[in-house]
Design an enzyme around this catalytic site. Structure first.
Site, PDB file in Angstrom:
ATOM      1  N   GLY A 196     -33.181  42.400 136.172  1.00 36.73           N
ATOM      2  CA  GLY A 196     -33.764  41.529 135.110  1.00 36.73           C
ATOM      3  C   GLY A 196     -32.928  40.726 134.116  1.00 36.73           C
ATOM      4  O   GLY A 196     -31.922  41.151 133.693  1.00 36.73           O
ATOM      5  N   ASP A 241     -25.525  44.026 134.109  1.00 35.92           N
ATOM      6  CA  ASP A 241     -25.581  43.467 132.626  1.00 35.92           C
ATOM      7  C   ASP A 241     -24.599  42.814 132.322  1.00 35.92           C
ATOM      8  O   ASP A 241     -23.988  43.070 131.051  1.00 35.92           O
ATOM      9  CB  ASP A 241     -26.254  44.730 131.866  1.00 35.92           C
ATOM     10  CG  ASP A 241     -27.081  45.677 132.497  1.00 35.92           C
ATOM     11  OD1 ASP A 241     -28.225  44.967 132.788  1.00 35.92           O
ATOM     12  OD2 ASP A 241     -27.132  46.940 132.477  1.00 35.92           O
TER      13      ASP A 241
END
Ligand code: IMP
Length: 444
Positions: free
Chosen positions: A40, A13
């Protein structure tokens, strides 16, 4: 053209999605080398937002070929769902999306196994994404896994039998439904038919493209500190997210790689369990979470937040041979009067600057901070380094000195134009003619 690895230097992230998207115009290919749909990022394309977990965001650039390398574990249903989303938005993927025939299939049923393992671990749970990543890699390592090329084999049932037997035990203990061998084989055949246009010998393709002079960007998922071998074991993912994984996970030799760019967030976040020396469990941590919008793209979980940890990131830089850094989310720190950065760990009255191997030692470690003055001015949209407030520049230079790497990209917001690019000989050499295309993408 050059071959560049771009990977995260923390626990994931870090904002890799935006950096890879920015650099795409300078490369012909974007290849992922490990992980699965545990990763993601949300990417904006026209008016739409895509949450991509498996397919590299490079797919949104018409000229870019995308590879899902052999080091990945791929859930066919998750792949189809991303494909459907892309196709519904008119993104043409034909002829430029390739899956390695050697990549392992992540059976959707592994998710139940993953969740059951986590329940059994109780307080020691890893805090996985529940996607079945661990079970997929376990089956790969124990040689029971099914690869993309096996889905079409004539002896599919025979190949599936040992895996099915093992899975049946695991599912029973997870109190989940056990599918018959026949229905598992039928699923595999159905997936094989839809996957067929994409499955290829991607290692050979990459090597051929390189021989033609094409450049590839190898995109790491998760972050270096989640690497199975070098991360904060056992609170790690089950693959090699560090630079070495780019070779084993795509089938290219180490000598092909020209450089490694590490993506470093200006502070730190972590999702799931595991040690986090600079974690802030107070209102400052909450401030970083809110201002940095630190909620997982894959699971929606709030991320744990804390100060920049230069012990851990220096370890990550060395491990990956990082010469170049993309520093992200600098703007999140804009309002702060003081910004501590961790430069050492105090463990049992000893201060160390090295990363301990044992998570227990990290859990006990107290951060040794140096406090840098905040700039308390807006940084968003600074296109030149000199446009940044003086104290923000000092923060960047401090990071460079401590990590012994040049900060080439500074991101001050989610949009492309909220990026400051700092050219030097290294960046010019890696991006070549692509540099002007990257600069144009930033400046619009
Ligand atoms: P797994 O990869 O689902 O097995 O999860 C193992 C650990 O890696 C957990 O702490 C997850 O939160 C973390 N993790 C996995 N993928 C990501 C990611 O893309 N970003 C951040 N953390 C991740």
């Amino acid at each position: 053209m050059s071959q560049l690895i771009v990977l995260g230097l923390q626990w994931g992230d870090e904002g890799k999605g935006k950096i890879v998207d920015l650099l795409c115009p300078a490369f012909d290919v974007v290849a992922r080398y490990q992980g699965g749909h545990n990763a993601g990022h949300t990417v904006r394309f026209g008016d739409r937002h895509f949450a991509l977990h498996l397919i590299p965001s490079g797919i949104l650039h018409e000229q870019t070929r995308c590879v899902l390398g052999n080091g990945m574990v791929i859930n066919p249903e998750a792949f189809f769902s991303e494909l459907d989303d892309l196709e519904a938005s008119g993104v043409e993927v034909e002829g430029r999306l390739f899956i390695s025939e050697r990549a392992h299939v992540l059976l959707p049923l592994y998710a139940a196994v993953d969740q059951a393992r986590e329940r059994q671990l109780g307080e020691q749970a890893i805090g996985t994404t529940s996607r079945g990543i661990g079970p997929a890699y376990e089956n790969r390592a124990s040689r029971a896994g099914i690869r993309m090329c096996d889905l079409r084999s004539d002896d599919l049932e025979a190949r599936l039998r040992p895996l099915h037997a093992r899975l049946a035990n695991e599912l029973r203990s997870a109190e989940a439904e056990v599918p018959s061998l026949e229905s598992l084989a039928a699923d595999c055949r159905e997936w094989a038919a839809r996957l067929e246009p994409y499955v290829a010998d991607t290692g050979a393709l990459l090597q051929a493209w390189m021989a033609e002079g094409k450049g590839a960007l190898f995109e790491g998922a998760q972050g270096a500190l989640l690497d199975l071998d070098h991360g904060t074991y056992p609170f790690v993912t089950s693959s090699n997210s560090t630079a070495g994984g780019a070779c084993t996970g795509t089938g290219i030799p180490p000598t092909a790689i020209d450089g490694v760019m590490g993506v470093l967030k200006a502070y730190t976040s972590r999702v799931g369990g595991g040690p986090f020396v600079t974690e802030l469990e107070d209102e400052t941590g909450e401030f970083l979470r809110r201002r940095g919008n630190e909620f997982g793209t894959t699971t929606g979980r709030p991320r744990r937040c804390g100060w920049l940890d230069l012990v851990a990131s220096r370890y990550a830089c060395r491990l990956n041979g990082v010469a170049s850094i993309a520093l992200t989310k600098l703007d999140v720190l804009d309002e702060l009067a003081e910004i501590p950065v961790c430069v050492g760990y105090r463990i049992d009255d000893q201060v160390t600057c090295e990363m301990p191997a044992r998570s227990e030692d990290l859990e006990r470690a107290e951060p040794v901070y140096e406090v840098l003055p905040g700039w308390q001015e807006e940084t968003a949209g600074a296109l030149e380094f000199d446009d940044l407030p003086e104290r923000a520049r000092r923060y960047v230079q401090y990071v460079e000195e401590r990590l012994d790497a040049a900060v080439h990209i500074i991101s001050t917001g989610p949009r492309r134009e909220e990026t400051c690019l700092r050219r030097d000989g290294w960046l010019d050499g890696i991006l070549g003619e692509g540099l002007s295309r990257v600069a144009t993408a930033i400046r619009g």
